[in-house]
Design a protein around this motif. Sequence first.
Motif, short mmCIF file in Angstrom:
data_model
loop_
_atom_site.label_atom_id
_atom_site.label_comp_id
_atom_site.label_asym_id
_atom_site.label_seq_id
_atom_site.Cartn_x
_atom_site.Cartn_y
_atom_site.Cartn_z
N SER A 181 0.83 -1.20 0.00
CA SER A 181 0.00 0.00 0.00
C SER A 181 0.86 1.25 0.00
N ALA A 182 0.32 2.32 -0.54
CA ALA A 182 1.01 3.61 -0.49
C ALA A 182 1.10 4.16 0.92
N THR A 183 0.40 3.53 1.87
CA THR A 183 0.52 3.97 3.27
C THR A 183 1.93 3.79 3.79
N VAL A 184 2.75 2.95 3.14
CA VAL A 184 4.13 2.76 3.62
C VAL A 184 4.99 4.00 3.39
N TYR A 185 4.48 4.99 2.65
CA TYR A 185 5.21 6.24 2.46
C TYR A 185 4.92 7.24 3.58
N GLY A 186 4.04 6.86 4.52
CA GLY A 186 3.73 7.76 5.63
C GLY A 186 3.13 9.06 5.15
N ILE A 187 3.70 10.17 5.58
CA ILE A 187 3.23 11.50 5.17
C ILE A 187 4.33 12.15 4.34
N PRO A 188 4.32 11.92 3.03
CA PRO A 188 5.37 12.49 2.18
C PRO A 188 5.25 14.00 2.09
N THR A 189 6.39 14.65 1.97
CA THR A 189 6.39 16.11 1.90
C THR A 189 6.09 16.62 0.51
N THR A 190 6.29 15.78 -0.51
CA THR A 190 6.01 16.18 -1.88
C THR A 190 5.39 15.02 -2.65
N ALA A 249 5.08 4.79 8.56
CA ALA A 249 3.64 4.55 8.60
C ALA A 249 3.05 5.32 9.78
N THR A 250 1.79 5.71 9.64
CA THR A 250 1.14 6.54 10.66
C THR A 250 0.06 5.79 11.41
N ASN A 251 -0.14 4.50 11.11
CA ASN A 251 -1.18 3.72 11.78
C ASN A 251 -0.80 2.24 11.74
N PRO A 252 -1.42 1.42 12.59
CA PRO A 252 -1.07 -0.01 12.62
C PRO A 252 -1.26 -0.72 11.29
N TYR A 253 -2.31 -0.38 10.54
CA TYR A 253 -2.50 -1.02 9.23
C TYR A 253 -1.27 -0.79 8.35
N GLY A 254 -0.85 0.47 8.25
CA GLY A 254 0.32 0.78 7.43
C GLY A 254 1.58 0.11 7.94
N ARG A 255 1.69 0.02 9.28
CA ARG A 255 2.87 -0.64 9.84
C ARG A 255 2.89 -2.12 9.52
N THR A 256 1.73 -2.76 9.45
CA THR A 256 1.73 -4.19 9.08
C THR A 256 2.25 -4.36 7.66
N LYS A 257 1.85 -3.48 6.75
CA LYS A 257 2.34 -3.57 5.37
C LYS A 257 3.85 -3.34 5.32
N LEU A 258 4.31 -2.37 6.09
CA LEU A 258 5.74 -2.06 6.11
C LEU A 258 6.53 -3.22 6.72
N MET A 259 6.01 -3.83 7.78
CA MET A 259 6.69 -4.97 8.40
C MET A 259 6.78 -6.15 7.43
#
Length: 338
Positions: free
Chosen positions: A125-134, A145-155
């Motif tokens: 998921s694109a959630t693995v980019y967290g909060i990109p500045t650009t 990642a900013t939430n557990p869902y995103g962290r599971t994808k990143l892990m």
Amino acid sequence: MKTIFVTGGAGYIGTHTTVQLLEAGYEVIILDNLSNSRQEAIQRIEILTGKTVTLYVGDIRDQELLDEIFSTHSIHAVVHFAGLKAVGESVSQPLHYYDNNVAGTLVLLRMMDQYGIKRIVFSSSATVYGIPTTSPVDESFPLSATNPYGRTKLMIEEMLRDLYTADPSWSIAILRYFNPIGAHDSGTIGEDPFDVPNNLMPYITQVAAGRLKELQVFGDDYPTHDGTGVRDYIHVVDLALGHLKALEYVGNHVGVEAFNLGTGKGYSVLDLLQTFQQESGQTIPYQITGKRDGDVAAIFADPQKSKAILGWEVRHDIEAMCRDAWRWQSNNPKGYSE
């Protein structure tokens, strides 16, 4: 005929990918626990394609069931969709998400390793980019990642990279989705969330179908052209076709590579709403509410790596996405349950 094992294949993206796999000549084995999907979707796939799907109803964490599947079928590669995906729910139930998504993937990878099946396409998921500045965001951007869902994808991405480092015979494609919407152009299969939709398009279509009263727009003071959040919406069939290209890639390469699947264009909430109204002829009442924690102003993909290496490009514009989403919803006002 090559056999592809599709975990979570009865879900929204899984069903559309299964259709494309069958039409490309693959045999498909599906494992799904039906926690956020319906068996009716499998029956519709078979009617749509005129081909048979083998469905196992069960959990990705069930090692005995996975052992049965891998010992019964000669599997060429795995497409791994199975996972919980609601950001808000992941915040309130983080252990449930880590157990299902991360531990479930661990069971799957161990079984693949045991049977010598070392080709996998992973649904990230694109959630693995967290909060990109650009934006646009390419695959080299820092990961967070900013939430557990995103962290599971990143892990899971990290697990896959570590797996390849330990055993370079693995072939792994990580597909980072942006915002899939739309439906198969037959109107036979589509997105059918069990509860109030977490995603924008099914919320819009359910308001249009009279199932929900009005759309809630979270924030109108972002630094975007109309104040609402900008996202990269991609037709689910284009996304499905990306998995076919990724399967071809893992069949011919070893290594681990991440690919963005997005259009490279950003549309705001109000852009999407206006286009949907234009294409459907429906009026969608909406209310502006407060921003949600963790939402970014704008994020859209740089898909050039997918184009250059996978030979993948999108075929559908935002108008087609809206037409197909409405065709699905209007043909199935209550979803598969009807």
